[in-house]
Design an enzyme around this catalytic site. Structure first.
Site, PDB file in Angstrom:
ATOM      1  N   PRO A   9       0.791  -1.225   0.000  1.00  0.00           N
ATOM      2  CA  PRO A   9       0.000   0.000   0.000  1.00  0.00           C
ATOM      3  C   PRO A   9       0.829   1.284   0.000  1.00  0.00           C
ATOM      4  CG  PRO A   9      -0.168  -1.158   2.112  1.00  0.00           C
ATOM      5  CD  PRO A   9       0.492  -2.088   1.145  1.00  0.00           C
ATOM      6  N   ASN A  10       0.355   2.219  -0.782  1.00  0.00           N
ATOM      7  CA  ASN A  10       0.902   3.588  -0.872  1.00  0.00           C
ATOM      8  C   ASN A  10       2.237   3.670  -1.611  1.00  0.00           C
ATOM      9  OD1 ASN A  10      -1.264   4.826   0.629  1.00  0.00           O
ATOM     10  ND2 ASN A  10      -0.444   3.747   2.405  1.00  0.00           N
ATOM     11  N   ARG A  17       4.569  10.859  -1.843  1.00  0.00           N
ATOM     12  CA  ARG A  17       4.423  10.679  -0.385  1.00  0.00           C
ATOM     13  C   ARG A  17       5.743  10.971   0.338  1.00  0.00           C
ATOM     14  NH1 ARG A  17       4.619   4.265   1.296  1.00  0.00           N
ATOM     15  NH2 ARG A  17       3.970   5.184   3.263  1.00  0.00           N
ATOM     16  N   TYR A  22      10.945   8.748   1.635  1.00  0.00           N
ATOM     17  CA  TYR A  22      10.891   7.826   0.500  1.00  0.00           C
ATOM     18  C   TYR A  22      11.528   8.374  -0.780  1.00  0.00           C
ATOM     19  CZ  TYR A  22       7.655   5.694   3.780  1.00  0.00           C
ATOM     20  OH  TYR A  22       7.097   5.146   4.914  1.00  0.00           O
ATOM     21  N   ASN A  74       8.183  -5.322  -0.875  1.00  0.00           N
ATOM     22  CA  ASN A  74       8.055  -4.247   0.095  1.00  0.00           C
ATOM     23  C   ASN A  74       6.580  -4.236   0.486  1.00  0.00           C
ATOM     24  OD1 ASN A  74       7.795  -1.958   1.605  1.00  0.00           O
ATOM     25  ND2 ASN A  74       8.950  -0.635   0.199  1.00  0.00           N
ATOM     26  N   ALA A  77       2.981  -0.835   4.862  1.00  0.00           N
ATOM     27  CA  ALA A  77       2.478  -0.911   6.236  1.00  0.00           C
ATOM     28  C   ALA A  77       2.057  -2.330   6.629  1.00  0.00           C
ATOM     29  CB  ALA A  77       1.319   0.056   6.412  1.00  0.00           C
ATOM     30  N   HIS A  80       4.006  -4.555   9.138  1.00  0.00           N
ATOM     31  CA  HIS A  80       3.871  -4.452  10.590  1.00  0.00           C
ATOM     32  C   HIS A  80       2.576  -5.064  11.117  1.00  0.00           C
ATOM     33  CE1 HIS A  80       7.029  -1.740   9.517  1.00  0.00           C
ATOM     34  NE2 HIS A  80       6.202  -0.881   8.960  1.00  0.00           N
ATOM     35  N   ASP A  87       2.339 -15.975   6.184  1.00  0.00           N
ATOM     36  CA  ASP A  87       1.874 -17.328   5.872  1.00  0.00           C
ATOM     37  C   ASP A  87       1.990 -17.630   4.377  1.00  0.00           C
ATOM     38  OD1 ASP A  87       1.332 -17.855   8.510  1.00  0.00           O
ATOM     39  OD2 ASP A  87      -0.840 -17.620   8.342  1.00  0.00           O
ATOM     40  N   GLU A  98      12.885  -9.037   1.784  1.00  0.00           N
ATOM     41  CA  GLU A  98      12.057  -7.917   2.248  1.00  0.00           C
ATOM     42  C   GLU A  98      12.826  -6.617   2.018  1.00  0.00           C
ATOM     43  OE1 GLU A  98      11.945  -8.000   6.515  1.00  0.00           O
ATOM     44  OE2 GLU A  98      10.426  -6.435   6.686  1.00  0.00           O
ATOM     45  N   ILE A 101      12.325   1.097   1.785  1.00  0.00           N
ATOM     46  CA  ILE A 101      13.044   2.247   1.241  1.00  0.00           C
ATOM     47  C   ILE A 101      13.637   3.061   2.383  1.00  0.00           C
ATOM     48  CG2 ILE A 101      12.712   4.418  -0.029  1.00  0.00           C
ATOM     49  CD1 ILE A 101      10.385   2.882  -1.523  1.00  0.00           C
ATOM     50  N   SER A 102      12.849   3.250   3.425  1.00  0.00           N
ATOM     51  CA  SER A 102      13.300   4.057   4.564  1.00  0.00           C
ATOM     52  C   SER A 102      14.011   3.169   5.587  1.00  0.00           C
ATOM     53  CB  SER A 102      12.109   4.746   5.223  1.00  0.00           C
ATOM     54  OG  SER A 102      11.256   3.784   5.831  1.00  0.00           O
ATOM     55  N   ARG A 107      12.745   4.476  12.935  1.00  0.00           N
ATOM     56  CA  ARG A 107      11.470   5.210  12.941  1.00  0.00           C
ATOM     57  C   ARG A 107      10.601   4.777  14.132  1.00  0.00           C
ATOM     58  NH1 ARG A 107       9.067   5.221   7.071  1.00  0.00           N
ATOM     59  NH2 ARG A 107       7.738   6.801   8.066  1.00  0.00           N
ATOM     60  N   ARG A 111       6.840   0.456  13.757  1.00  0.00           N
ATOM     61  CA  ARG A 111       7.505  -0.033  12.539  1.00  0.00           C
ATOM     62  C   ARG A 111       8.613  -1.043  12.859  1.00  0.00           C
ATOM     63  NH1 ARG A 111       5.386   3.495   8.551  1.00  0.00           N
ATOM     64  NH2 ARG A 111       4.962   5.501   9.513  1.00  0.00           N
TER      65      ARG A 111
HETATM   66  C1  DQA Z   1       8.082   1.157   4.043  1.00  0.00           C
HETATM   67  C2  DQA Z   1       8.104   1.387   5.569  1.00  0.00           C
HETATM   68  C3  DQA Z   1       6.746   1.090   6.162  1.00  0.00           C
HETATM   69  O1  DQA Z   1       6.792   1.302   7.564  1.00  0.00           O
HETATM   70  C4  DQA Z   1       5.706   2.028   5.577  1.00  0.00           C
HETATM   71  O2  DQA Z   1       4.437   1.737   6.089  1.00  0.00           O
HETATM   72  C5  DQA Z   1       5.708   2.003   4.091  1.00  0.00           C
HETATM   73  C6  DQA Z   1       6.979   1.973   3.381  1.00  0.00           C
HETATM   74  C7  DQA Z   1       9.409   1.557   3.394  1.00  0.00           C
HETATM   75  O3  DQA Z   1       9.570   1.232   2.207  1.00  0.00           O
HETATM   76  O4  DQA Z   1      10.263   2.180   4.013  1.00  0.00           O
HETATM   77  O5  DQA Z   1       4.674   2.101   3.453  1.00  0.00           O
HETATM   78  O6  DQA Z   1       7.875  -0.218   3.803  1.00  0.00           O
END
Ligand code: DQA
Length: 149
Positions: A9-10, A17, A22, A74, A77, A80, A87, A98, A101-102, A107, A111
């Site tokens: 997501p996102n 964003r 990011y 990736n 969210a 977490h 699974d 896994e 980016i951040s 953080r 997270r």
């Molecule tokens: C993320 C870190 C996650 O905590 C966050 O919810 C994201 C991006 C990252 O790429 O740093 O959506 O996975």
């Protein structure tokens, strides 16, 4: 070698964003980078992004049926929160890396939990979008080692 690169997501909002976390690369530019990198390395790559947990589970299962050798994910969210993604990776047993980016470890406390991590062969955090290319290289090397053993 065939890899799936999955984004949660996102991540379609990359470039828009929270650039402090990011960066300024857009999702479209990230896809171009991944595809160019894989073409150079002669890796077949399938990329998907969804804001929906179940869609990500479906693609992990699709990777199994399609005979993918590895997954870069990736989960955003869902990292977490999602036992379903953990699974799914455990079910398919596909070697998975896994990526974040951040630098998630620096953080918020929420997270610091990654459900999927225990099913992954490696985790890359805080290397920006380059982390995806590093994950691809790491998987390719890991798979090659297995093939040579
Ligand atoms: C993320 C870190 C996650 O905590 C966050 O919810 C994201 C991006 C990252 O790429 O740093 O959506 O996975």
């Amino acid at each position: 070698m065939k890899l799936y690169v999955l984004n949660g997501p996102n991540l379609n909002f990359l470039g828009i964003r929270e650039p402090a976390h990011y960066g300024s690369t857009t999702y479209a530019q990230l896809l171009d980078m991944i595809r160019a990198h894989c073409e150079e390395k002669k890796i077949e790559v399938v990329c998907h992004q969804s804001n929906h947990e179940g869609a990500l589970v479906d693609w992990i299962q699709e990777a199994y049926w399609e005979g993918a050798d590895g997954i870069v994910i990736n989960p955003g969210a869902y990292t977490h929160t999602s036992v379903a993604l953990l699974d799914a990776v455990k079910s398919t047993q596909i070697p998975t890396v896994e990526v974040h980016i951040s630098k998630v470890e620096e953080r918020e406390a929420f997270r610091q939990i990654s459900y999927i991590r225990e099913a992954c062969i490696a985790t890359i955090t805080g290397h920006g979008v380059k982390g995806y290319l590093e994950a691809i290289d790491l998987l390719a090397e890991w798979l090659q080692k297995g093939a040579d053993a």
